[in-house]
Design a protein around this motif. Structure first.
Motif, PDB file in Angstrom:
ATOM      1  N   TRP A  15      -8.443  -3.334 -10.705  1.00  0.00           N
ATOM      2  CA  TRP A  15      -8.347  -4.587  -9.984  1.00  0.00           C
ATOM      3  C   TRP A  15      -9.697  -4.901  -9.367  1.00  0.00           C
ATOM      4  O   TRP A  15     -10.393  -4.008  -8.921  1.00  0.00           O
ATOM      5  CB  TRP A  15      -7.316  -4.481  -8.864  1.00  0.00           C
ATOM      6  N   ILE A  67       0.838  -1.203   0.000  1.00  0.00           N
ATOM      7  CA  ILE A  67       0.000   0.000   0.000  1.00  0.00           C
ATOM      8  C   ILE A  67       0.865   1.241   0.000  1.00  0.00           C
ATOM      9  O   ILE A  67       0.491   2.281  -0.553  1.00  0.00           O
ATOM     10  CB  ILE A  67      -0.951  -0.037   1.214  1.00  0.00           C
ATOM     11  N   GLN A 127      -6.174   0.738 -12.295  1.00  0.00           N
ATOM     12  CA  GLN A 127      -5.731  -0.587 -12.712  1.00  0.00           C
ATOM     13  C   GLN A 127      -6.883  -1.560 -12.834  1.00  0.00           C
ATOM     14  O   GLN A 127      -6.702  -2.661 -13.314  1.00  0.00           O
ATOM     15  CB  GLN A 127      -4.712  -1.137 -11.701  1.00  0.00           C
ATOM     16  N   GLU A 185       2.628  -4.201 -10.772  1.00  0.00           N
ATOM     17  CA  GLU A 185       2.099  -3.124 -11.610  1.00  0.00           C
ATOM     18  C   GLU A 185       2.506  -1.757 -11.097  1.00  0.00           C
ATOM     19  O   GLU A 185       2.940  -0.891 -11.854  1.00  0.00           O
ATOM     20  CB  GLU A 185       0.572  -3.222 -11.659  1.00  0.00           C
ATOM     21  N   ILE A 186       2.344  -1.570  -9.813  1.00  0.00           N
ATOM     22  CA  ILE A 186       2.679  -0.253  -9.274  1.00  0.00           C
ATOM     23  C   ILE A 186       4.174  -0.008  -9.387  1.00  0.00           C
ATOM     24  O   ILE A 186       4.614   1.104  -9.713  1.00  0.00           O
ATOM     25  CB  ILE A 186       2.237  -0.129  -7.804  1.00  0.00           C
ATOM     26  N   THR A 221      -3.325   6.774  -2.413  1.00  0.00           N
ATOM     27  CA  THR A 221      -2.152   6.001  -2.790  1.00  0.00           C
ATOM     28  C   THR A 221      -2.458   5.093  -3.984  1.00  0.00           C
ATOM     29  O   THR A 221      -3.591   4.640  -4.132  1.00  0.00           O
ATOM     30  CB  THR A 221      -1.670   5.162  -1.597  1.00  0.00           C
ATOM     31  N   PRO A 222      -1.464   4.863  -4.826  1.00  0.00           N
ATOM     32  CA  PRO A 222      -1.727   4.128  -6.061  1.00  0.00           C
ATOM     33  C   PRO A 222      -2.351   2.747  -5.846  1.00  0.00           C
ATOM     34  O   PRO A 222      -3.044   2.246  -6.716  1.00  0.00           O
ATOM     35  CB  PRO A 222      -0.339   3.969  -6.693  1.00  0.00           C
ATOM     36  N   TYR A 223      -2.091   2.159  -4.708  1.00  0.00           N
ATOM     37  CA  TYR A 223      -2.688   0.852  -4.464  1.00  0.00           C
ATOM     38  C   TYR A 223      -4.203   0.905  -4.542  1.00  0.00           C
ATOM     39  O   TYR A 223      -4.856  -0.036  -4.968  1.00  0.00           O
ATOM     40  CB  TYR A 223      -2.248   0.362  -3.087  1.00  0.00           C
ATOM     41  N   PHE A 224      -4.760   2.019  -4.113  1.00  0.00           N
ATOM     42  CA  PHE A 224      -6.212   2.129  -4.050  1.00  0.00           C
ATOM     43  C   PHE A 224      -6.801   2.836  -5.260  1.00  0.00           C
ATOM     44  O   PHE A 224      -7.977   3.176  -5.256  1.00  0.00           O
ATOM     45  CB  PHE A 224      -6.629   2.886  -2.784  1.00  0.00           C
ATOM     46  N   PHE A 251      -3.098   6.199   6.764  1.00  0.00           N
ATOM     47  CA  PHE A 251      -3.452   4.875   6.272  1.00  0.00           C
ATOM     48  C   PHE A 251      -4.926   4.575   6.506  1.00  0.00           C
ATOM     49  O   PHE A 251      -5.639   4.088   5.623  1.00  0.00           O
ATOM     50  CB  PHE A 251      -2.568   3.842   6.967  1.00  0.00           C
ATOM     51  N   ASP A 253      -1.482  -9.427  -3.944  1.00  0.00           N
ATOM     52  CA  ASP A 253      -0.609  -8.306  -3.588  1.00  0.00           C
ATOM     53  C   ASP A 253       0.659  -8.296  -4.421  1.00  0.00           C
ATOM     54  O   ASP A 253       1.151  -7.228  -4.803  1.00  0.00           O
ATOM     55  CB  ASP A 253      -0.260  -8.386  -2.103  1.00  0.00           C
ATOM     56  N   ARG A 274      -0.183  -6.833  -7.740  1.00  0.00           N
ATOM     57  CA  ARG A 274      -0.385  -5.390  -7.685  1.00  0.00           C
ATOM     58  C   ARG A 274       0.923  -4.658  -7.492  1.00  0.00           C
ATOM     59  O   ARG A 274       1.138  -3.581  -8.051  1.00  0.00           O
ATOM     60  CB  ARG A 274      -1.341  -5.061  -6.535  1.00  0.00           C
ATOM     61  N   GLN A 299      -7.023   6.576   4.175  1.00  0.00           N
ATOM     62  CA  GLN A 299      -6.962   6.059   2.810  1.00  0.00           C
ATOM     63  C   GLN A 299      -7.892   4.868   2.648  1.00  0.00           C
ATOM     64  O   GLN A 299      -8.684   4.791   1.703  1.00  0.00           O
ATOM     65  CB  GLN A 299      -5.548   5.569   2.497  1.00  0.00           C
TER      66      GLN A 299
END
Lengths: 242, 587
Positions: free
Chosen positions: B88, A25, B86, A98-99, B79-82, B154, A92, A95, B157
């Motif tokens: 996902w 994250i 993409q 990709e990131i 944050t890019p994860y969220f 965190f 994870d 992901r 987010q």
């Protein structure tokens, strides 16, 4: 016993997966750095080792035909835990690939998102690796090199999962959970004793730190104890002197 | 956008104890967008709102409303994860873990919608619940390893992410959640078994999978509804099949008439009409149906049980198009369980089965087929005519039942007479042309020659020639209608035959008798349909709408050529005398 071993190994895997998620994250944000990439790599490798170990143990346990029904149910439950962990790990990993590709570090100007996270993730990684302090020894172009490795590792994990599904015939939906709804609250008593307080924002009321309370209680108990000791000492002294 | 110089101005968010950087105000965002894209403020605001709605930026105050407020309210980048970029998949497992974590943090005081989600997830993700709890606890502990400001960020987010993907709305939306969540589950073995059964049963009858004789409706324009064996076989599969097929329904109606229980089917049809018909006449229709079928002492009283009758009567106080549903279902079941079984064993059905033919494939000769619109119009008109012509047993589609004389019977020519010798008819046809009177004479040699090939039974036709020249024509025409018949010759022949013979014959019932006379002579089953067909052939409706005469030249031949025999009112036999002029013109 086999079951306990399994459980401890699964717990370890679980812990590493959770930490890995935290690290992923943080990818791409301002808390991203060389170190983070290295942490990711290390955590990932550890997770994989654990996964493989778990798998061999569990498959050998499940293949054993001479186990009782209860045992079998328990092993199936552990198996479901294991597969879910590995699924999460795999997601994870994908992901992070990709990131990682989107946010390279070796460019003249890094474009990391200003998410407000500025601290490092060392402690999380340390928890994952079960070490006190993390050592960073990776070289400068870890992000590109690592990504290639990551791809191969993802492929490996995929393959492992497929094998698992083919070889082990466990119906995941048949497993019944042992915990009931809200079970996480029960064990948080111990969790709550260490520092919990999170400052909420705006509409949520700021929570008091439980830490303060329990600490206070400890102090209070200490005070009372000392007071009792003192009184006992004084009384004894008086008894002796009188 | 984050450029320290040219990006959005960054500020720090000040909370009770900590300060967290990288917060931006709404108005700054809007201003920056305006500047960057050179658009006006409202559009910039809309764009900003979209960014927030998708989850790229999240609000720090009022986190449940995902809009961009152009004031000093604070936002932050996600944050890019969220990010949703993409694409996902948003997993329910993750959501469950998040809720569990939140439960821990809030010590069980979740918000209402969160609590509901939690409970429902617990129910249907029960098998994974141990994992979810374990993972939640671990993630919670791992999160605590970080510094305070980062922890806050965190949490914000994650919360923002889930506000985007699991919006806190009312209960209505829970119904739109994953499909299998709330529906009763059917065992897949059961459903797969049903599919397999359906496929094997209907495999032969699907024109897409199996070659459909005579012509595949997917390939040709013909609305050919011939009654051949395979179709008839369809009726034995289920009662629904029987009713859906208009010919089947007609056959069934005939059977019920014989059993004096036709009112059931009539009631069912009336209910269908009510359901699917025009809404404005619905009330009257409902009343009409009640008067005809349901009221005490009604002319066509149907037998339904007291409870259903009660429900229906109550419903009729406020009629809507489904008010008779209960009664209709009851009658449907009654027919299915009772009459359907008897129908399948009845002589009517057996007769139909016997007469059902295996058609020959369509020879695709070029002809303009009539537009379906026109055909449908013709059908409508026919139906109107039939309805107007009184409550007679309406078996208009079935050419195999006894043709009622005064009703127009639109039946095509049946099967090709394979017995007819191919090349013989042309000459005699042309010979038959000259005069109508000589037709009979000429037809004799023709039929002689014709039926030489046929053998014994054909010679028996000769005695009937003396009786009526008609019968010869009758005999002749089916024989002529073989595949090899040249269209022109047939045209001429028919053209000649038309004026004389038919004009005198059309209104007469003698036709029928003529057919009847010929009938017993024919021994083979083939011969039998012939006179019938001839009889039908002669029954010409005088009030055929003009359009139908346009195509007769070609289509008639096609009718002869192809075994696509009785088309339900689609391609009727045109009065030949009326087509003479056209034919001559065309010929």
């Amino acid at each position: 016993m086999g079951k306990d071993e399994c459980k401890t190994m699964l717990d370890a895997l679980n812990k590493v997966t959770a930490c890995y998620r935290h690290l992923v994250i943080a990818l791409g944000s301002t808390s991203d750095s060389q170190n983070l990439r290295e942490e990711l790599k290390k955590t990932r490798k550890k997770a994989q080792e654990l996964a493989v170990a778990n798998r061999t143990k569990l498959t050998s346990l499940l293949k054993d035909k001479n186990i009782s029904k209860d045992d079998r149910a328990e092993y199936e439950r552990l198996w479901v835990l294991f597969t879910s962990s590995v699924e999460l790990l795999e997601v994870d990993m994908k992901r992070s690939l990709e990131i990682g590709q989107d946010f390279p570090l070796k460019v003249p100007t890094r474009h990391l998102i200003q998410t407000g996270m500025t601290g490092s993730t060392t402690t999380v990684a340390a928890r994952a690796m079960s070490v006190q302090n993390m050592k960073y020894e990776a070289d400068a172009n870890i992000d590109t090199v690592d990504l290639k490795e990551l791809e191969t590792e993802i492929a490996q994990v995929d393959q492992m999962m497929e094998e698992m599904e083919m070889k082990v015939q466990v119906a995941p939906w048949a497993v019944e959970a042992k915990q009931e709804a809200g079970a996480e609250l029960k064990s948080t008593v111990s969790v709550g004793n260490s520092s919990v307080g999170v400052i909420s924002i705006c509409e949520e009321e700021p929570k008091e730190t439980v830490e303060g309370e329990t600490g206070l209680m400890k102090v209070f108990a200490g005070v009372i104890f000392t007071a009792v000791l003192l009184i006992a000492g004084i009384l004894g002294y008086l008894v002796i002197n009188l | 956008m984050q450029d320290p110089k040219s990006g959005v101005k960054s500020q720090t968010q000040r909370l009770v104890i900590t300060t967290i950087p990288h917060a931006i105000t709404g108005e700054d965002i809007v201003a920056w967008i305006v500047n960057r894209f050179k658009i006006d403020a409202t559009e910039a605001r809309a764009m900003g709102t979209m960014m927030v709605a998708f989850g790229y930026i999240y609000p720090l105050q009022d986190h449940k409303r995902l809009i961009l407020k152009p004031d000093t309210s604070l936002y932050r980048f996600q944050t890019p994860y969220f990010w949703p970029a993409q694409q996902w998949p948003v997993e329910d497992t993750d959501y469950a873990i998040y809720l569990a974590k939140r439960n821990i943090r809030k010590k069980g005081m979740l918000e209402l919608y969160e609590q509901e989600q939690y409970n429902s997830l617990y129910k249907w993700m029960n098998h994974k619940w141990d994992f979810i709890v374990m993972q939640a606890k671990e993630q919670y502990r791992a999160g605590k390893e970080r510094k305070k400001p980062d922890r806050v960020v965190f949490d914000c987010q994650e919360r923002a992410y889930w506000v985007v993907h699991r919006p806190p709305v009312r209960n209505i939306w829970t119904e739109y959640r994953p499909y299998g969540q709330f529906k009763p589950r059917v065992k897949s073995s059961v459903s797969i078994g049903a599919i397999v059964k359906y496929a094997t049963t209907y495999k032969e009858h699907d024109p897409l999978l199996h070659s459909c004789l005579p012509s595949n409706p997917w390939l040709t324009d013909d609305l050919v509804l011939i009654k051949h064996l395979i179709k008839v076989e369809c009726w034995t599969f289920s009662f629904g099949e029987l009713l859906m097929d208009p010919r089947g329904r007609a056959d069934f109606r005939l059977f019920l008439k014989k059993e004096f229980s036709g009112e059931n089917l009539a009631f069912w049809e009336a209910c269908e009409d009510l359901k699917w018909g025009a809404a404005e006449t619905m009330k009257e229709k409902a009343q009409q149906i009640y008067k005809t079928f349901l009221a005490r002492g009604a002319p066509r009283w149907i037998n339904i049980d007291g409870k259903t009758m009660d429900i229906t009567v109550k419903g009729l106080a406020h009629p809507h198009c489904y008010v008779l549903d209960a009664a209709q279902t009851h009658i449907y079941m009654l027919m299915k369980k009772d009459s359907y079984g008897r129908y399948l064993k009845s002589p009517v059905f057996k007769e139909t089965q016997r007469k059902a033919i295996a058609p020959e494939p369509h020879r695709f000769t070029r002809r303009p087929s009539l537009s379906p619109i026109i055909l449908r119009q013709q059908e409508e008109e026919q139906k109107a005519k039939l309805a107007a012509s009184g409550p007679v047993d309406i078996t208009q589609l079935c050419r195999f039942t006894a043709p009622v004389p005064h009703l127009a019977v639109y039946t095509g020519i049946c099967e090709a007479q394979s017995t007819a010798s191919p090349g013989l008819m042309t000459l005699p046809n042309s010979a038959a042309c000259p005069s109508p009177i000589s037709v009979a004479i000429d037809s004799t040699p023709a039929s002689e020659r014709r039926f030489d090939g046929n053998g014994g039974p054909s010679s028996s036709h000769f005695p009937s020639i003396a009786e009526a020249s008609v019968s010869e024509e009758e005999n002749q025409t089916p024989a002529l209608k073989s595949r090899m018949t040249l269209s022109l010759s047939r045209l001429l022949r028919r053209g000649c035959n038309g004026p004389s013979v038919f004009a005198s014959l059309s209104p007469k019932c003698a036709v029928v008798s003529g057919g009847g006379k010929v009938q017993p002579l024919g021994v083979e089953p083939l011969a039998q349909p012939q006179p019938r067909r001839i009889a039908n052939f002669f029954q010409i409706k005088v009030d055929i709408p003009p359009e139908c005469r346009i195509y007769p030249i070609d289509s008639e031949d096609e009718e002869d050529d192809s075994p696509n025999a009785a088309r339900g009112g689609v391609k009727e036999i045109i009065c030949p005398w009326e087509t003479v002029t056209k034919k001559d013109g065309a010929g």
